[in-house]
Design an enzyme around this catalytic site. Structure first.
Site, mmCIF file in Angstrom:
data_model
loop_
_atom_site.group_PDB
_atom_site.id
_atom_site.type_symbol
_atom_site.label_atom_id
_atom_site.label_comp_id
_atom_site.label_asym_id
_atom_site.label_seq_id
_atom_site.Cartn_x
_atom_site.Cartn_y
_atom_site.Cartn_z
ATOM 1 N N GLU A 112 4.125 15.047 7.627
ATOM 2 C CA GLU A 112 4.962 13.811 7.103
ATOM 3 C C GLU A 112 5.562 14.361 5.856
ATOM 4 O O GLU A 112 4.980 15.368 5.167
ATOM 5 C CB GLU A 112 3.931 12.759 6.804
ATOM 6 C CG GLU A 112 2.991 13.130 5.905
ATOM 7 C CD GLU A 112 2.116 11.881 5.465
ATOM 8 O OE1 GLU A 112 2.768 11.131 4.609
ATOM 9 O OE2 GLU A 112 0.955 11.692 5.359
ATOM 10 N N LYS A 160 -8.145 7.633 3.844
ATOM 11 C CA LYS A 160 -8.356 7.618 2.220
ATOM 12 C C LYS A 160 -9.524 6.953 1.783
ATOM 13 O O LYS A 160 -9.732 5.710 2.165
ATOM 14 C CB LYS A 160 -7.157 7.309 1.725
ATOM 15 C CG LYS A 160 -5.977 8.379 1.759
ATOM 16 C CD LYS A 160 -4.712 7.821 1.732
ATOM 17 C CE LYS A 160 -4.188 6.862 2.650
ATOM 18 N NZ LYS A 160 -2.720 6.323 2.257
HETATM 19 N N1 PSU Z 1 -2.535 9.920 2.123
HETATM 20 C C1 PSU Z 1 -2.450 10.533 0.969
HETATM 21 N N2 PSU Z 1 -1.152 10.612 0.300
HETATM 22 C C2 PSU Z 1 -0.099 10.025 1.017
HETATM 23 C C3 PSU Z 1 -0.378 8.988 2.137
HETATM 24 C C4 PSU Z 1 -1.774 9.167 2.643
HETATM 25 O O1 PSU Z 1 -3.351 11.492 0.456
HETATM 26 O O2 PSU Z 1 0.857 9.661 0.096
HETATM 27 C C5 PSU Z 1 0.530 7.983 2.605
HETATM 28 C C6 PSU Z 1 0.660 8.602 4.116
HETATM 29 O O3 PSU Z 1 2.076 8.650 4.241
HETATM 30 C C7 PSU Z 1 0.319 7.241 4.669
HETATM 31 C C8 PSU Z 1 0.673 6.346 3.946
HETATM 32 O O4 PSU Z 1 1.136 7.200 5.973
HETATM 33 O O5 PSU Z 1 0.436 6.653 2.563
HETATM 34 C C9 PSU Z 1 0.103 4.920 4.173
HETATM 35 O O6 PSU Z 1 0.661 3.943 3.256
HETATM 36 P P1 PSU Z 1 0.301 2.340 3.550
HETATM 37 O O7 PSU Z 1 -1.144 2.329 3.180
HETATM 38 O O8 PSU Z 1 1.230 1.763 2.831
HETATM 39 O O9 PSU Z 1 0.501 1.935 5.210
#
Ligand code: PSU
Ligand code: MN
Length: 327
Positions: free
Chosen positions: A44, A178
């Site tokens: 990603e 996370k």
């Molecule tokens: N984990 C990390 N850094 C990030 C992300 C996840 O350590 O930048 C990003 C990933 O791209 C994940 C996104 O898909 O955050 C999820 O965002 P949201 O909670 O808005 O769906």
């Protein structure tokens, strides 16, 4: 002329003429690897942008995951959008544009970004599994997936990463989810969606910066070959979605949960204080936690991303081998 790649592309009018297509462009190197039945690992681009990690750590992250995948015998495919075209793999020099881009794209944003010819955008987990599916890539490495946010019973904030993993047949290698999320609810939603969650050499759901969340997993794999066998079985029995491979952070890089939990509380409070909601929530929380840990969270984040990349490459190599012998 039809190549092996044509048959792996789903739902688009992709031809292998120069590899350029209206909606999707697979890089030369990735196209070659796929056509030869080789191992490819999608990446990603959100985590390697400033939305995921502050500069210059985002670049270091990219370099380390790229190297780890190549060292294990696979080809990395950084995903994103460039000049209105979804890309799976970048041509030399193009990674700069994705490292510097700051438009965050989840899966649902892709139709709009393509139609409007967005110049450059970075893909989250949900968008990356969608692009991987389209390009015929079956393994993807990230840091930590998105999931159910704490307080989701009030905010309804559940990452689209979860639904996307249920809809696209891609194995996602991640250090759990996370740790500022509600991990228990995240596992419940994955169960509801039918996404297998497999602990890699662990019986516990990892908590990103820490090796264990204390939440038990039902499934476990010991080797990349075992994961490849699960991927193959999923296809054989018609499971149209992916698998989540939960790989704990390396021991030496772990931040014990007792230490990180205080930083998480501070980070969540700081992000709430500035009113970060929706897609802005995760980047704001990550930045606030980096601040609250005096940047100690960052080397841990890099180490787990690198470890996931290496494991994903080993899984892709095992899957490619298995396919070659059964073809
Ligand atoms: N984990 C990390 N850094 C990030 C992300 C996840 O350590 O930048 C990003 C990933 O791209 C994940 C996104 O898909 O955050 C999820 O965002 P949201 O909670 O808005 O769906
Ligand atoms: Mn969200």
């Amino acid at each position: 002329m039809h190549s092996a790649l044509d048959t792996t592309l789903h739902g688009c009018t992709c031809s292998d003429r120069e590899g350029f297509d209206v909606e999707l462009r697979v890089s030369r190197e990735v196209r070659g690897a796929l056509a030869a039945g080789g191992a490819v690992v999608a990446l990603e681009s959100t985590i390697t942008s400033s939305l995921g990690l502050p500069a210059p750590h985002n670049r270091h992250c990219y370099e380390r995951v790229d190297n780890a995948i190549r060292a294990a015998g696979a080809v990395p495919a950084l995903t994103g959008i460039l000049d209105g075209v979804l890309v799976a793999g970048v041509e030399p020099g193009e990674e700069e544009r994705l490292l510097n881009a700051s438009v965050k794209l989840a899966e649902r944003d892709l139709p709009v970004a393509v139609a409007q010819h967005l110049a450059a955008g970075v893909t989250t987990v949900s968008a990356t599994v969608a692009v991987s599916h389209l390009a015929g890539i079956r393994v993807f490495a990230t840091g930590g997936i998105g999931g159910v946010h704490r307080g989701a019973e009030a905010s309804f904030d559940v990452s689209s990463d979860l639904g996307a993993m249920a809809r696209h047949p891609v194995a996602v290698v991640s250090a759990g989810a996370k740790a500022f999320l509600d991990l228990s609810k995240t596992l419940e939603v994955l169960e509801t969606l039918g996404v297998p969650v497999v602990g890699y050499q662990t019986d516990d759901f990892p908590a990103f910066w820490s090796r264990s969340s204390g939440l038990p997993l039902q499934h476990r794999a010991e080797t990349p070959g075992e994961v490849a066998a699960m991927m193959r079985a999923a296809r054989a029995i018609g499971w149209g979605g992916g698998l989540l491979i939960a790989n704990p952070i390396p021991v030496a890089s772990e931040i014990p949960s007792s230490e990180i939990s205080e930083a998480i509380e501070k980070g969540l409070a700081a992000a709430a204080a500035v009113g970060a909601r929706g897609p802005a929530a995760t980047p704001a929380i990550l930045a606030a936690i980096a601040h609250a840990t005096a940047a100690r969270s960052i080397p841990a984040n890099l180490a787990l991303a690198e470890s996931n990349a290496g494991l994903a490459a080993a899984i892709a190599v095992a899957a490619a081998k298995e396919e070659a012998t059964t073809r």
